[in-house]
Design a protein around this motif. Structure first.
Motif, PDB file in Angstrom:
ATOM      1  N   ARG A 179       0.833  -1.200   0.000  1.00 18.44           N
ATOM      2  CA  ARG A 179       0.000   0.000   0.000  1.00 18.44           C
ATOM      3  C   ARG A 179       0.870   1.254   0.000  1.00 18.44           C
ATOM      4  NH1 ARG A 179      -5.369  -0.146   2.161  1.00 18.44           N
ATOM      5  NH2 ARG A 179      -6.150  -2.273   2.473  1.00 18.44           N
ATOM      6  N   SER A 180       0.213   2.401  -0.076  1.00 18.79           N
ATOM      7  CA  SER A 180       0.947   3.659   0.043  1.00 18.79           C
ATOM      8  C   SER A 180       1.463   3.805   1.469  1.00 18.79           C
ATOM      9  CB  SER A 180       0.016   4.841  -0.289  1.00 18.79           C
ATOM     10  OG  SER A 180      -0.996   4.951   0.699  1.00 18.79           O
ATOM     11  N   THR A 181       2.250   4.815   1.699  1.00 21.57           N
ATOM     12  CA  THR A 181       2.831   5.025   3.033  1.00 21.57           C
ATOM     13  C   THR A 181       1.853   5.704   3.980  1.00 21.57           C
ATOM     14  OG1 THR A 181       3.776   7.120   2.255  1.00 21.57           O
ATOM     15  CG2 THR A 181       5.175   5.137   2.130  1.00 21.57           C
ATOM     16  N   ALA A 182       0.622   5.948   3.535  1.00 23.91           N
ATOM     17  CA  ALA A 182      -0.380   6.570   4.405  1.00 23.91           C
ATOM     18  C   ALA A 182      -0.678   5.635   5.576  1.00 23.91           C
ATOM     19  CB  ALA A 182      -1.650   6.856   3.612  1.00 23.91           C
ATOM     20  N   PRO A 183      -0.931   6.194   6.761  1.00 24.29           N
ATOM     21  CA  PRO A 183      -1.203   5.356   7.939  1.00 24.29           C
ATOM     22  C   PRO A 183      -2.415   4.456   7.728  1.00 24.29           C
ATOM     23  CG  PRO A 183      -0.780   7.623   8.596  1.00 24.29           C
ATOM     24  CD  PRO A 183      -0.899   7.634   7.106  1.00 24.29           C
ATOM     25  N   PHE A 184      -2.332   3.256   8.251  1.00 26.01           N
ATOM     26  CA  PHE A 184      -3.436   2.299   8.190  1.00 26.01           C
ATOM     27  C   PHE A 184      -3.651   1.751   9.599  1.00 26.01           C
ATOM     28  CE2 PHE A 184      -6.192  -0.688   6.027  1.00 26.01           C
ATOM     29  CZ  PHE A 184      -6.221  -1.762   6.890  1.00 26.01           C
ATOM     30  N   ILE A 185      -4.895   1.786  10.064  1.00 22.90           N
ATOM     31  CA  ILE A 185      -5.199   1.366  11.437  1.00 22.90           C
ATOM     32  C   ILE A 185      -6.182   0.196  11.390  1.00 22.90           C
ATOM     33  CG2 ILE A 185      -6.191   2.042  13.649  1.00 22.90           C
ATOM     34  CD1 ILE A 185      -5.317   4.899  13.054  1.00 22.90           C
ATOM     35  N   LEU A 186      -5.811  -0.901  12.044  1.00 21.75           N
ATOM     36  CA  LEU A 186      -6.668  -2.070  12.177  1.00 21.75           C
ATOM     37  C   LEU A 186      -7.171  -2.127  13.617  1.00 21.75           C
ATOM     38  CD1 LEU A 186      -7.778  -4.791  11.034  1.00 21.75           C
ATOM     39  CD2 LEU A 186      -5.668  -5.841  11.865  1.00 21.75           C
ATOM     40  N   VAL A 187      -8.488  -2.148  13.813  1.00 20.86           N
ATOM     41  CA  VAL A 187      -9.088  -2.134  15.152  1.00 20.86           C
ATOM     42  C   VAL A 187      -9.619  -3.526  15.478  1.00 20.86           C
ATOM     43  CG1 VAL A 187     -10.853  -1.128  16.629  1.00 20.86           C
ATOM     44  CG2 VAL A 187      -9.704   0.287  14.918  1.00 20.86           C
ATOM     45  N   LEU A 188      -9.185  -4.064  16.613  1.00 17.80           N
ATOM     46  CA  LEU A 188      -9.664  -5.359  17.113  1.00 17.80           C
ATOM     47  C   LEU A 188     -10.400  -5.096  18.420  1.00 17.80           C
ATOM     48  CD1 LEU A 188      -6.442  -7.492  16.501  1.00 17.80           C
ATOM     49  CD2 LEU A 188      -8.410  -7.227  14.986  1.00 17.80           C
ATOM     50  N   ASP A 189     -11.722  -5.144  18.366  1.00 15.41           N
ATOM     51  CA  ASP A 189     -12.548  -4.797  19.528  1.00 15.41           C
ATOM     52  C   ASP A 189     -12.891  -6.059  20.317  1.00 15.41           C
ATOM     53  OD1 ASP A 189     -15.747  -3.120  20.014  1.00 15.41           O
ATOM     54  OD2 ASP A 189     -13.934  -3.176  21.240  1.00 15.41           O
ATOM     55  N   ASP A 190     -12.932  -5.928  21.668  1.00 22.27           N
ATOM     56  CA  ASP A 190     -13.303  -7.033  22.551  1.00 22.27           C
ATOM     57  C   ASP A 190     -12.432  -8.267  22.339  1.00 22.27           C
ATOM     58  OD1 ASP A 190     -16.865  -6.301  22.501  1.00 22.27           O
ATOM     59  OD2 ASP A 190     -15.277  -5.542  23.790  1.00 22.27           O
ATOM     60  N   LEU A 191     -11.122  -8.072  22.325  1.00 19.96           N
ATOM     61  CA  LEU A 191     -10.205  -9.187  22.078  1.00 19.96           C
ATOM     62  C   LEU A 191     -10.297 -10.248  23.172  1.00 19.96           C
ATOM     63  CD1 LEU A 191      -8.068  -9.947  19.936  1.00 19.96           C
ATOM     64  CD2 LEU A 191      -6.330  -9.056  21.484  1.00 19.96           C
ATOM     65  N   HIS A 192     -10.771  -9.854  24.355  1.00 21.46           N
ATOM     66  CA  HIS A 192     -10.878 -10.812  25.462  1.00 21.46           C
ATOM     67  C   HIS A 192     -11.880 -11.929  25.177  1.00 21.46           C
ATOM     68  CE1 HIS A 192     -13.834  -7.575  26.090  1.00 21.46           C
ATOM     69  NE2 HIS A 192     -14.630  -8.555  26.462  1.00 21.46           N
ATOM     70  N   LEU A 193     -12.730 -11.747  24.196  1.00 20.02           N
ATOM     71  CA  LEU A 193     -13.710 -12.779  23.863  1.00 20.02           C
ATOM     72  C   LEU A 193     -13.077 -13.958  23.122  1.00 20.02           C
ATOM     73  CD1 LEU A 193     -16.693 -10.546  22.671  1.00 20.02           C
ATOM     74  CD2 LEU A 193     -16.336 -11.586  24.917  1.00 20.02           C
ATOM     75  N   LEU A 194     -11.879 -13.748  22.601  1.00 24.55           N
ATOM     76  CA  LEU A 194     -11.201 -14.809  21.856  1.00 24.55           C
ATOM     77  C   LEU A 194     -10.390 -15.664  22.812  1.00 24.55           C
ATOM     78  CD1 LEU A 194      -9.990 -12.785  18.749  1.00 24.55           C
ATOM     79  CD2 LEU A 194     -12.124 -14.013  19.081  1.00 24.55           C
ATOM     80  N   THR A 195     -10.474 -16.983  22.636  1.00 25.61           N
ATOM     81  CA  THR A 195      -9.780 -17.907  23.541  1.00 25.61           C
ATOM     82  C   THR A 195      -8.839 -18.853  22.818  1.00 25.61           C
ATOM     83  OG1 THR A 195     -11.628 -19.456  23.398  1.00 25.61           O
ATOM     84  CG2 THR A 195     -11.690 -17.850  25.201  1.00 25.61           C
ATOM     85  N   GLU A 196      -8.901 -18.918  21.499  1.00 25.90           N
ATOM     86  CA  GLU A 196      -8.058 -19.865  20.771  1.00 25.90           C
ATOM     87  C   GLU A 196      -6.609 -19.380  20.739  1.00 25.90           C
ATOM     88  OE1 GLU A 196     -11.618 -20.671  17.586  1.00 25.90           O
ATOM     89  OE2 GLU A 196      -9.553 -21.029  16.944  1.00 25.90           O
ATOM     90  N   GLN A 197      -5.718 -20.198  21.243  1.00 26.04           N
ATOM     91  CA  GLN A 197      -4.315 -19.808  21.314  1.00 26.04           C
ATOM     92  C   GLN A 197      -3.727 -19.535  19.940  1.00 26.04           C
ATOM     93  OE1 GLN A 197      -2.548 -19.012  23.911  1.00 26.04           O
ATOM     94  NE2 GLN A 197      -0.728 -18.575  22.692  1.00 26.04           N
ATOM     95  N   VAL A 198      -4.237 -20.257  18.926  1.00 31.89           N
ATOM     96  CA  VAL A 198      -3.696 -20.085  17.574  1.00 31.89           C
ATOM     97  C   VAL A 198      -3.919 -18.659  17.070  1.00 31.89           C
ATOM     98  CG1 VAL A 198      -5.808 -20.855  16.403  1.00 31.89           C
ATOM     99  CG2 VAL A 198      -3.603 -21.108  15.272  1.00 31.89           C
TER     100      VAL A 198
END
Length: 796
Positions: A45-64
């Motif tokens: 991609r271009s050098t423009a900032p890109f932000i990925l948001v992961l909400d409520d990560l505590h709901l995930l339990t799979e170690q993988v």
């Protein structure tokens, strides 16, 4: 992991390829492969900032998932940032990120609303007209917790303005947990049908009109769902008419539902299972309902529908919720647990489970389950004992007609490769032809993708030669027009054919195209070994040592700890040893023989290990020892079926016999080895024995031993040292092509004897050339000549 991987893929890629989405949805791409693909796309991609948001990560339990994120975060391009919201610290490498200054922590104190922020929310945005004193009271009671404030605001919106401050005052006297209190207030204000609907549908991860109707048995569920959403009852729209509850609100609803009794809860889950189209969701609800027998049948259906596809940790986590007694004694649970261990490369843990499952399936007369278990056993034991091998595959042959085409093809693939590693020509050929027939008949893109990942040179060395793959190639090429993975397989078949026919430049071009697709999808382990194996063989033929070292280092870095690469590592080390011996780096080659021992899995590996010792003895000038070791290596030929490297070993034996002046015996060994290669039209295997074979090829042609084939081999090898004259800078001198060849070897540190052997000339001729070279370079020694080459920038 599949759902998470798909969500992240869709979030990052504006227009994701349908092939990639299919691989993610079907679990056919490993987590690191997917991470590599997405990282590469972000880097492009271009050098423009890109932000990925992961909400409520505590709901995930799979170690993988967290292993995936660690790998992903560690390799992010500098313009990419990840924002995570979670109730607790996730099991990520936070300390390392914090130490490097790559982590910004926002704890509870930073996230709590203060008085001014609450004032903005309640009075400026929601127009509730709450006094400063009561705002202070709310901040104290909720501790600035945003979700609690939002719940409280939802309640206040339903109360007359004159009574709001009294409500807040009364609230401050309560001792109960703020969320439970506020959620109860919200729930109590709903009509009975809404109240009931909210509780019963809380068992669903995703709310659709159809699922809600099935669970609540209310025909107007769609209208109720719309009503709930319109009243902002913590419902999040997912698109396409589906929703989910806010996690906190769902937790509260489920807590309330439990008070109604276990029987009702299980009944709701059973209704959800009956209505769900998703196999995994159906299984989740069956397990939650305690419907163990139905759950086991569902697991069997999932297993049979996903043969050859990664099963994933989601299924593992569901199985862990089942009674331990069932996990240990039900064959379907055992075989799936074994498959999960196999996916992770833990074959030693998988085999006891799968063997036990096979015995139980057999006792129950479940041939499909038994076939699946046997396929896993075969796939994890390439060196299975011959007597067991015969028993297993005779049984496989009798049972194939009773199972699905996909399982048939997967088991035939296992059978075919086990036959290869057991040197069983007839069985390899039988399973190969049947495999190709069924792949063509099935004409399924998924099956062609599997085929694309397991093509390799040994399958081209049956009595049918390349014919089976020439049959399947047009079918794959047709599907490859719209499927990149299948196209990669097409390139690989064409590359193998080009290598076998001695068309090295064309082969390298096909491999480059295949490698580009392979890297786009993060790298398939078996494809990686194929590509790098052929590239190493090509550049070794060309004596291009710098490219060899680059490819070798890339391969070792790419393989890492992949168990799937272990079947090729012995061969790679053998090629590396031969490359070192070309520069007389004998001690380093000797060390490789020790390294090879840990990668000896099948007889072919032991053959190459012994052969490398023979090459080392030859480089040391000990032809007696070289002959002994190479004869030992050739003795590992257990049947008429040989893998490509075996022919190279036999030609090396012929060369040693030639150097020992056993010319007649050398030509007999030479002729015997070339016979099948000539029949197939595979000079590309013969030339892998190296340019030092040229005297034998010339002698063979002169003696009438396949003269056309021998001349073809010579023509392939000659360009590796046909060189143009080189002008020496700042002088009127010019190095002849032969002098350039010899000077190149001097720079590489080769001795006169080694140069003579490589260029097929006498040592006296080498010395004469060196005298002229030193004179032209104005150098007094070989060392000074090498230094002059670097100083003058002479390109050899």
């Amino acid at each position: 992991m599949r759902a998470f991987g798909l969500a992240v893929t869709l979030a990052i890629l504006d227009e994701p390829e349908s092939d990639l989405l299919t691989l993610v949805q079907q679990g056919q791409i490993e987590t690191r492969q997917l991470a590599s693909v997405l990282i590469n796309r972000l880097a492009e991609r271009s050098t423009a900032p890109f932000i990925l948001v992961l909400d409520d990560l505590h709901l995930l339990t799979e170690q993988v998932i967290f292993e995936y994120l660690d790998y992903f975060i560690e390799r992010l391009p500098p313009q990419v940032h990840i924002v995570v919201t979670t109730r607790s610290d996730p099991p990520l490498a936070l300390a390392k990120l914090r130490a490097r200054g790559d982590l910004a922590d926002f704890r509870l104190d930073a996230l709590r609303f203060d008085h001014d922020e609450v004032d903005v929310l309640l009075n400026q945005l929601l127009k509730l007209n709450i006094s400063d004193a009561h705002i202070d009271l709310m901040v104290k009671r909720t501790e600035g917790w945003i979700a609690g404030l939002r719940l409280l605001a939802l309640s206040l919106e339903t109360i007359d303005e004159g009574k709001r401050e009294q409500y807040i005052a009364d609230l401050s006297q309560q001792d109960r947990y703020i969320f439970d209190l506020l959620a109860e207030e919200v729930l109590a204000q709903q009509r009975e049908e809404i109240h009931q609907f909210l509780l019963e549908t809380s068992v669903l991860d995703e709310l659709t009109p159809e699922l809600c109707s099935a669970v609540t048995q209310q025909p107007d569920a769609a209208a109720i769902l719309r009503d709930v959403h319109q009243h902002n009852l913590f419902l999040v729209a997912l698109g396409d008419g589906s929703y989910r509850y806010h996690a906190l609100f769902r937790d509260f609803l489920q807590y309330q539902l439990k008070w109604r009794g276990d029987r009702i809860l299980k009944q709701l889950h059973y209704r959800a299972a009956a209505a769900h189209q998703s196999p995994m969701q159906k299984l989740h609800h069956l397990i939650s309902a305690g419907a163990w027998e139905d759950a086991i049948r569902q697991i069997a259906d999932i297993a049979m529908a996903n043969v050859g596809v990664l099963i994933g940790s989601r299924l593992a986590s569901l199985i862990e919720r089942m009674p331990e007694e069932m996990q240990e004694h039900n064959p379907w649970l055992l075989v799936i647990r074994g498959a999960l261990h196999t996916e992770q490369g833990h074959n030693a843990l998988a085999l006891p489970l799968v063997n036990k499952a096979r015995d139980l399936f057999k006792q129950q007369g479940d041939s499909a389950g038994e076939m699946l278990a046997v396929g896993l056993i075969v796939g994890t034991q390439p060196n299975m004992a011959y007597d067991e091998y015969v028993t297993v595959f005779e049984w496989l042959h009798d049972e194939l007609s009773h199972i699905t085409p996909e399982l048939q093809i997967a088991l035939l693939n296992d059978a075919m490769w086990n036959s290869v590693w057991n040197y069983q020509l007839e069985r390899t050929e039988y399973y190969l032809l049947e495999y190709i027939d069924r792949v063509i008949q099935n004409d399924n893109p998924v099956t062609y993708r599997t085929t694309a990942q397991y093509i390799a040179e040994p399958l081209f060395c049956t009595s049918r030669g390349a014919q089976p793959f020439e049959r399947v190639l047009p079918h794959m090429a047709k599907h490859g027009e719209t499927d990149a993975i299948i196209q990669m397989g097409v390139y690989n078949i064409r590359a193998i054919l080009a290598v076998l026919h001695g068309e090295l430049e064309q082969a390298q071009q096909w491999l480059t195209l295949s490698h580009q697709i392979d890297q786009t999808y993060g790298g398939f382990a078996w494809v990686n070994t194929l590509i790098y194996g052929m590239l190493l063989a090509i550049v070794l033929i060309r004596q291009d040592f710098s490219s060899f070292d680059r490819y070798y280092d890339e391969a070792m870095q790419s393989f890492g700890q992949q168990d799937t690469a272990s079947m090729k590592l012995a061969e790679f080390l053998y090629l590396r040893g031969r490359r070192l011996l070309q520069e007389e780096r004998i001690d380093e080659a000797q060390h490789l023989t020790d390294d090879m021992q840990q990668y000896i899995i099948v007889k072919e590996h032991e053959k190459l290990h012994i052969a490398l010792q023979g090459h080392i003895a030859q480089s040391n000038g000990n032809l007696d020892e070289a002959l002994f070791q190479m004869q030992r290596a050739v003795a590992y030929r257990l049947s008429v079926y040989q893998l490509p490297a075996s022919y190279v070993v036999q030609l090396s034996l012929a060369l040693i016999q030639w150097h020992r002046n056993e010319r007649d015996q050398a030509l007999r060994t030479f002729q015997e080895t070339l016979k099948p290669l000539v029949a197939w039209g595979y000079p590309g295997i013969a030339v892998q024995a190296g340019h030092e074979m040229i005297p034998l090829f010339e002698a063979g042609a002169d003696a009438g031993i396949y003269p056309d084939f021998c001349r073809t081999c010579i023509a392939i090898l000659r360009p590796s040292y046909e060189t143009r004259p080189v002008n020496i800078p700042d002088s009127n001198e010019t190095l002849t092509p032969r002098e350039v060849d010899i000077l190149r070897e001097i720079v590489a540190g080769a001795s006169n004897r080694k140069i003579a052997e490589k260029l097929v000339i006498s040592e006296n001729t080498v010395k004469s050339h060196i005298t002229r070279i030193l004179s032209k370079l104005d150098a007094r020694s070989r060392t000074e000549a090498a230094a002059r080459v670097h100083k003058l920038g002479i390109r050899l």
